[in-house]
Motif scaffolding. Structure first.
Motif, short mmCIF file in Angstrom:
data_model
loop_
_atom_site.label_atom_id
_atom_site.label_comp_id
_atom_site.label_asym_id
_atom_site.label_seq_id
_atom_site.Cartn_x
_atom_site.Cartn_y
_atom_site.Cartn_z
N ILE A 166 0.83 -1.22 0.00
CA ILE A 166 0.00 0.00 0.00
C ILE A 166 0.86 1.26 0.00
O ILE A 166 0.50 2.26 -0.63
CB ILE A 166 -0.92 0.01 1.23
N LEU B 122 0.43 4.40 -2.63
CA LEU B 122 0.24 5.81 -2.27
C LEU B 122 1.33 6.69 -2.90
O LEU B 122 1.05 7.79 -3.39
CB LEU B 122 0.26 5.97 -0.76
N ILE C 84 0.46 7.31 -6.45
CA ILE C 84 -0.59 8.32 -6.59
C ILE C 84 0.00 9.73 -6.48
O ILE C 84 -0.36 10.64 -7.23
CB ILE C 84 -1.69 8.08 -5.54
N GLU C 85 0.97 9.89 -5.55
CA GLU C 85 1.63 11.19 -5.43
C GLU C 85 2.34 11.55 -6.74
O GLU C 85 2.28 12.70 -7.19
CB GLU C 85 2.66 11.15 -4.30
N GLU D 10 -4.81 13.80 0.90
CA GLU D 10 -4.82 12.38 0.51
C GLU D 10 -3.73 11.62 1.24
O GLU D 10 -3.96 10.50 1.72
CB GLU D 10 -4.66 12.29 -1.00
N ALA D 11 -2.55 12.22 1.35
CA ALA D 11 -1.44 11.52 2.01
C ALA D 11 -1.75 11.31 3.49
O ALA D 11 -1.51 10.22 4.03
CB ALA D 11 -0.15 12.31 1.84
N GLY E 121 -4.63 8.71 3.75
CA GLY E 121 -4.14 7.41 3.28
C GLY E 121 -3.15 6.79 4.23
O GLY E 121 -3.20 5.59 4.50
N LEU E 122 -2.25 7.60 4.79
CA LEU E 122 -1.26 7.03 5.70
C LEU E 122 -1.90 6.63 7.03
O LEU E 122 -1.48 5.64 7.64
CB LEU E 122 -0.12 8.02 5.92
N LEU F 253 -4.90 5.41 7.20
CA LEU F 253 -5.49 4.11 6.85
C LEU F 253 -4.43 3.02 6.81
O LEU F 253 -4.68 1.89 7.24
CB LEU F 253 -6.19 4.21 5.49
N VAL F 254 -3.24 3.36 6.28
CA VAL F 254 -2.15 2.37 6.24
C VAL F 254 -1.80 1.92 7.65
O VAL F 254 -1.63 0.72 7.91
CB VAL F 254 -0.91 2.97 5.53
N THR G 228 -2.26 -5.19 -0.10
CA THR G 228 -3.60 -4.64 -0.39
C THR G 228 -4.65 -5.75 -0.43
O THR G 228 -5.81 -5.50 -0.13
CB THR G 228 -3.61 -3.92 -1.74
#
Lengths: 163, 101
Positions: free
Chosen positions: B29, B33, B36-37, B73-74, B77-78, B80-81, B93
């Motif tokens: 994951i 991410l 995506i960046e 988003e970062a 997302g992080l 969630l990670v 994932t």
């Protein structure tokens, strides 16, 4: 041939390729920082010094450092590198790589036709111009962006709790 | 002599496709991410080049908005990670596909 543009562009492409194909998350993040700094140089070359400074401070200095902190908190060891080596087999990456190569060639054919080139200007659009436009016609977008940052802050605080 | 607009767009497209390839080939994951960046960064490069092409500051304003989007988003997302790693003890994932949707 504009070397001041093409050297950082090549550095960015190579560093991005190494970042997305690296086995070690920390090495990948360091290559990502190199790629972002190269793109910041391209921004300076394109007459956007404010965007270049923001790229260095916010992207390379804050977002990627957040990634580094998370990698540090997860305490990933050599086991992750071994796992990545098992996951990243040629059978896995060959198909997507071929398709992405086809996409790159098609982009080159579509975007860069012979004879139809629009030259960029040497004019610099610096911070005062950006600020006047940002807090004039784009004021609503700034407010929406601030609400999005607040929502992200609340979500990250909620998801990051220990329980 | 400064570079033509099309070549900047081509570099931006190459960076975008590299990020897309990263999303397609990785199972970790964190690397998804990061890809995506990379993709959002390439879109920002296209916007800044277009801003230079028409001599307007709008391109850099879109860059700033993309920057705020990437930061939000970062962070989400992080977070969630971290939750996924705490719950499943892995960054795979496929481990988090419990919804059977």
């Amino acid at each position: 041939m504009d070397l001041v543009f093409w050297i950082p562009a090549l550095v960015a492409i190579v560093a991005t390729l190494l970042a997305v194909t690296n086995y070690n998350p920390v090495h990948g993040l360091l290559y990502l920082i190199v790629s972002l700094l190269a793109v910041a140089l391209i921004f300076f070359r394109l007459g956007a010094p404010f965007a270049g400074i923001l790229e260095v401070i916010v992207y390379a200095g804050a977002i990627v450092v957040l990634f580094v902190f998370v990698v540090m908190m997860l305490n990933l060891g050599d086991a992750v590198v071994e796992q990545e080596k098992r996951w990243l087999k040629p059978r896995v990456w060959a198909g997507p790589a071929v398709l992405c190569g086809v996409l790159i060639v098609e982009l080159w054919r579509v975007v860069w036709p012979a004879g139809a080139t629009h030259p960029l200007s040497d004019a610099v659009i610096d911070a005062p111009h950006v600020g006047v436009a940002l807090f004039g016609p784009y004021l609503l977008a700034v407010e929406l962006a601030s609400m999005m940052l607040l929502a992200a802050l609340v979500a990250a605080f909620h998801l990051g709790r220990h329980d | 002599m400064i570079v033509p607009f099309e070549q900047v767009l081509f570099v931006s497209g190459v960076l975008f496709v590299l990020g897309l390839m990263g999303i397609l080939i990785r199972r970790n994951i964190l690397f998804v991410l990061m890809s995506i960046e990379v993709m959002m960064n390439s879109a920002a490069l296209a916007f800044v080049a277009a801003g230079n092409r028409w001599g307007q500051p709008d391109g850099q304003i879109m860059f700033i908005l993309i920057l705020t989007l990437a930061a939000s988003e970062a962070s989400v997302g992080l977070a969630l990670v971290l939750q996924i790693f705490r719950r499943f003890k892995t960054l795979d994932t496929d481990a988090a596909s419990e919804m059977k949707g």
